[in-house]
Design a protein around this motif. Structure first.
Motif, mmCIF file in Angstrom:
data_model
loop_
_atom_site.group_PDB
_atom_site.id
_atom_site.type_symbol
_atom_site.label_atom_id
_atom_site.label_comp_id
_atom_site.label_asym_id
_atom_site.label_seq_id
_atom_site.Cartn_x
_atom_site.Cartn_y
_atom_site.Cartn_z
ATOM 1 N N CYS A 17 0.878 -1.289 0.277
ATOM 2 C CA CYS A 17 0.231 0.018 0.055
ATOM 3 C C CYS A 17 1.091 1.302 -0.006
ATOM 4 O O CYS A 17 1.657 1.477 0.838
ATOM 5 N N SER A 27 -7.820 12.232 -1.524
ATOM 6 C CA SER A 27 -7.870 11.338 -2.617
ATOM 7 C C SER A 27 -6.415 10.999 -3.085
ATOM 8 O O SER A 27 -5.624 11.658 -3.405
ATOM 9 N N ALA A 29 -6.350 8.654 -5.930
ATOM 10 C CA ALA A 29 -6.476 7.714 -7.063
ATOM 11 C C ALA A 29 -5.811 7.953 -8.311
ATOM 12 O O ALA A 29 -5.386 7.072 -8.961
ATOM 13 N N GLU A 30 -5.406 9.306 -8.517
ATOM 14 C CA GLU A 30 -4.525 9.685 -9.644
ATOM 15 C C GLU A 30 -3.261 8.933 -9.488
ATOM 16 O O GLU A 30 -2.626 8.421 -10.115
ATOM 17 N N GLU A 31 -2.697 8.882 -8.229
ATOM 18 C CA GLU A 31 -1.435 8.220 -7.609
ATOM 19 C C GLU A 31 -1.474 6.507 -8.012
ATOM 20 O O GLU A 31 -0.478 6.193 -8.472
ATOM 21 N N VAL A 32 -2.479 6.310 -7.459
ATOM 22 C CA VAL A 32 -2.755 4.928 -7.622
ATOM 23 C C VAL A 32 -3.111 4.193 -9.121
ATOM 24 O O VAL A 32 -2.361 3.292 -9.601
ATOM 25 N N ALA A 33 -3.512 5.083 -9.788
ATOM 26 C CA ALA A 33 -3.763 4.878 -11.071
ATOM 27 C C ALA A 33 -2.382 4.893 -12.179
ATOM 28 O O ALA A 33 -2.009 4.033 -12.642
ATOM 29 N N GLN A 36 -0.765 1.763 -11.070
ATOM 30 C CA GLN A 36 -1.538 0.522 -11.907
ATOM 31 C C GLN A 36 -0.930 0.500 -13.468
ATOM 32 O O GLN A 36 -0.682 -0.697 -13.901
ATOM 33 N N SER A 50 -8.769 -2.869 -2.727
ATOM 34 C CA SER A 50 -9.194 -1.532 -2.108
ATOM 35 C C SER A 50 -8.343 -1.002 -1.154
ATOM 36 O O SER A 50 -8.455 0.167 -1.070
ATOM 37 N N THR A 53 -2.155 -3.345 -3.437
ATOM 38 C CA THR A 53 -2.184 -4.357 -4.630
ATOM 39 C C THR A 53 -0.990 -5.352 -4.345
ATOM 40 O O THR A 53 -0.121 -5.304 -3.434
#
Length: 126
Positions: A17, A27, A29-33, A36, A50, A53
């Motif tokens: 994580c 948020s 989300a942009e960093e997670v994307a 990925q 959630s 990874t």
């Protein structure tokens, strides 16, 4: 023992994580994307969930891609990144993260079958 010649394990899985710190946003989300996309390009087997990874491969490949994930997030202007991770290795057999999940699902399926059979027997007054 000569510690400089100890090899790393052949294969591993790491559940990690990655946490961007001090971004000013709740948020990630942009960093997670971005991470990925890196994992997809790496060719390694991975599963996003959630809370992080799971990535699988050789020890060196897995640790490299997690380090690269830090670099990807830093390249987005994040100056501090923390990662929590759990790493597992086995030497007795090759087992993927999916294999581990399938094993538990198989046990649960037997529970379900047993419960269904028991209910059917009760209905038949056996």
């Amino acid at each position: 023992m000569e510690y400089t010649h100890i090899k790393t394990p052949e294969r591993c899985y790491a559940d990690f994580c990655l946490i961007p710190v001090g971004t000013g946003s709740v948020s990630v989300a942009e960093e997670v994307a971005a991470v990925q996309r890196l994992l997809q390009a790496s060719g390694l087997t991975y599963t996003m969930h959630s809370a992080g990874t799971t990535v699988e491969g050789s020890w060196d490949e897995v640790m490299r891609v997690i380090g690269q994930a830090h670099s990807v997030v830093h390249s987005k202007g994040v100056v501090r990144v923390q990662t929590s991770m759990r790493v597992g290795t086995r030497t007795d057999k090759k087992q993927t993260a999916r294999d581990k999940v399938k094993r538990v699902e198989g046990i649960l399926a037997k529970d379900s079958t047993t419960a269904t059979e028991s209910t059917s027997l009760k209905k038949m007054n056996v």
